[in-house]
Design an enzyme around this catalytic site. Structure first.
Site, PDB file in Angstrom:
ATOM      1  N   HIS A 291     -70.992  25.289  19.068  1.00  0.00           N
ATOM      2  CA  HIS A 291     -70.406  24.108  19.724  1.00  0.00           C
ATOM      3  C   HIS A 291     -70.877  22.825  19.052  1.00  0.00           C
ATOM      4  CE1 HIS A 291     -73.777  23.760  23.050  1.00  0.00           C
ATOM      5  NE2 HIS A 291     -74.144  23.149  21.948  1.00  0.00           N
TER       6      HIS A 291
ATOM      7  N   ASP B  47     -72.307  13.315  24.894  1.00  0.00           N
ATOM      8  CA  ASP B  47     -72.059  14.076  26.115  1.00  0.00           C
ATOM      9  C   ASP B  47     -73.109  13.820  27.178  1.00  0.00           C
ATOM     10  OD1 ASP B  47     -74.139  15.385  24.794  1.00  0.00           O
ATOM     11  OD2 ASP B  47     -72.930  17.114  24.239  1.00  0.00           O
TER      12      ASP B  47
ATOM     13  N   ASN C  97     -73.774  28.922  19.557  1.00  0.00           N
ATOM     14  CA  ASN C  97     -72.410  29.460  19.558  1.00  0.00           C
ATOM     15  C   ASN C  97     -71.459  28.608  18.719  1.00  0.00           C
ATOM     16  OD1 ASN C  97     -72.112  27.178  21.111  1.00  0.00           O
ATOM     17  ND2 ASN C  97     -71.363  28.213  22.949  1.00  0.00           N
TER      18      ASN C  97
ATOM     19  N   GLU D  14     -67.161  23.773  23.546  1.00  0.00           N
ATOM     20  CA  GLU D  14     -67.525  25.183  23.429  1.00  0.00           C
ATOM     21  C   GLU D  14     -66.403  25.958  22.733  1.00  0.00           C
ATOM     22  OE1 GLU D  14     -70.490  25.800  24.117  1.00  0.00           O
ATOM     23  OE2 GLU D  14     -71.104  25.451  26.177  1.00  0.00           O
TER      24      GLU D  14
HETATM   25  P1  PGA Z   1     -80.627  21.820  20.145  1.00  0.00           P
HETATM   26  O1  PGA Z   1     -79.131  21.639  20.649  1.00  0.00           O
HETATM   27  O2  PGA Z   1     -80.879  20.706  19.190  1.00  0.00           O
HETATM   28  O3  PGA Z   1     -81.450  21.709  21.386  1.00  0.00           O
HETATM   29  O4  PGA Z   1     -80.699  23.152  19.493  1.00  0.00           O
HETATM   30  C1  PGA Z   1     -78.107  21.437  19.727  1.00  0.00           C
HETATM   31  C2  PGA Z   1     -76.778  21.540  20.412  1.00  0.00           C
HETATM   32  O5  PGA Z   1     -76.640  22.303  21.378  1.00  0.00           O
HETATM   33  O6  PGA Z   1     -75.845  20.854  19.965  1.00  0.00           O
END
Ligand code: PGA
Length: 238
Positions: A136, A67, A134, A141
């Site tokens: 995702h 992404d 959450n 999302e």
């Molecule tokens: P993070 O992000 O490694 O910064 O916790 C993970 C994600 O949002 O997929």
């Protein structure tokens, strides 16, 4: 779904790096799906270290990132383009690297272009994923409907709050992103999901219940035949 429980974040990174060492040893021209976020920093450090020691070689490998924020200049310090160059691409020898283009004038056309590029490369051999608080994966999302291909998404409040730590005071944080869809993630031969830290304990707990919570995108991974979750004790307590 296989789970590897680690004593520390450092161990997660070493164990995950072993997957890459094996993958590229077995298939030097692998297509690697890559992710960003805080969790991946230590893994990329470990991969760079192994590359410098001559233990891993990316020269025949290609990568596709999950992404990118939209819109964002590639040169913006918080773009995932910058993140990948800084943490991995400028330090190892990939044959070719690709990300969704956060500068594209037409984001919808960019989604189709990215899907076509991925398809013509032959799909992903090993897909790396983190998980949002959450649930995702990529920037898919929680929603009623999940896109199969790359799509433009609005980021939820919890994702914006979680990622605000990377943006300085007064710095504009994009509230949209281009993300690979669930279908592209699922088409990967193997999936590696890294989960670290107490903040992920609750969502990891829901994933390990083994039920298909449709409001937790990561639960869709329960249906994939080859998923390995590498998790530390802090995240596994939830
Ligand atoms: P993070 O992000 O490694 O910064 O916790 C993970 C994600 O949002 O997929």
């Amino acid at each position: 779904m296989k789970k590897i429980l680690c004593d520390s974040y450092e161990e997660i990174c070493r164990v995950a790096a072993d997957f890459y060492t094996r993958q590229l040893g077995d298939k030097p021209d692998s297509i690697l799906g890559l992710a960003t976020g805080g969790t991946m920093i230590g893994l990329y450090e470990e991969l760079v270290r192994r590359y410098q020691e001559g233990k891993i070689d990316f020269s025949k490998a290609r990568s596709f990132n999950l992404d990118e924020y939209y819109p964002i200049k590639k040169s913006h310090p918080q773009s995932y383009d910058s993140y990948m160059r800084e943490n991995l691409f400028d330090k190892v020898n990939f044959l070719k690297t690709s990300l969704p283009d956060g500068e594209a004038a037409d984001p919808i056309a960019e989604c189709s272009r990215y899907d076509e590029e991925l398809e013509s490369a032959g799909g992903i051999d090993l897909m790396l994923l983190g998980i949002g608080v959450n649930g995702h994966i990529g920037f898919n999302e929680p929603a009623k409907t999940y896109h199969l291909g790359t799509n433009l998404v609005g980021l939820t409040e919890s994702t914006l709050v979680a990622n605000s730590r990377f943006f300085g005071p007064g710095e504009r944080q994009p509230d949209q992103a281009l993300t690979m869809g669930i279908g592209s993630i699922f088409a990967s031969n193997k999936i590696l999901l890294l989960i670290s830290g107490t903040s992920k304990g609750q969502i990891a707990g829901r994933l390990f219940e083994g039920n298909l919570h449709t409001d937790v995108p990561a639960c869709l991974l329960l249906l994939h035949p080859d998923v390995t979750i590498i998790i530390d004790r802090e995240a596994d307590g939830g």
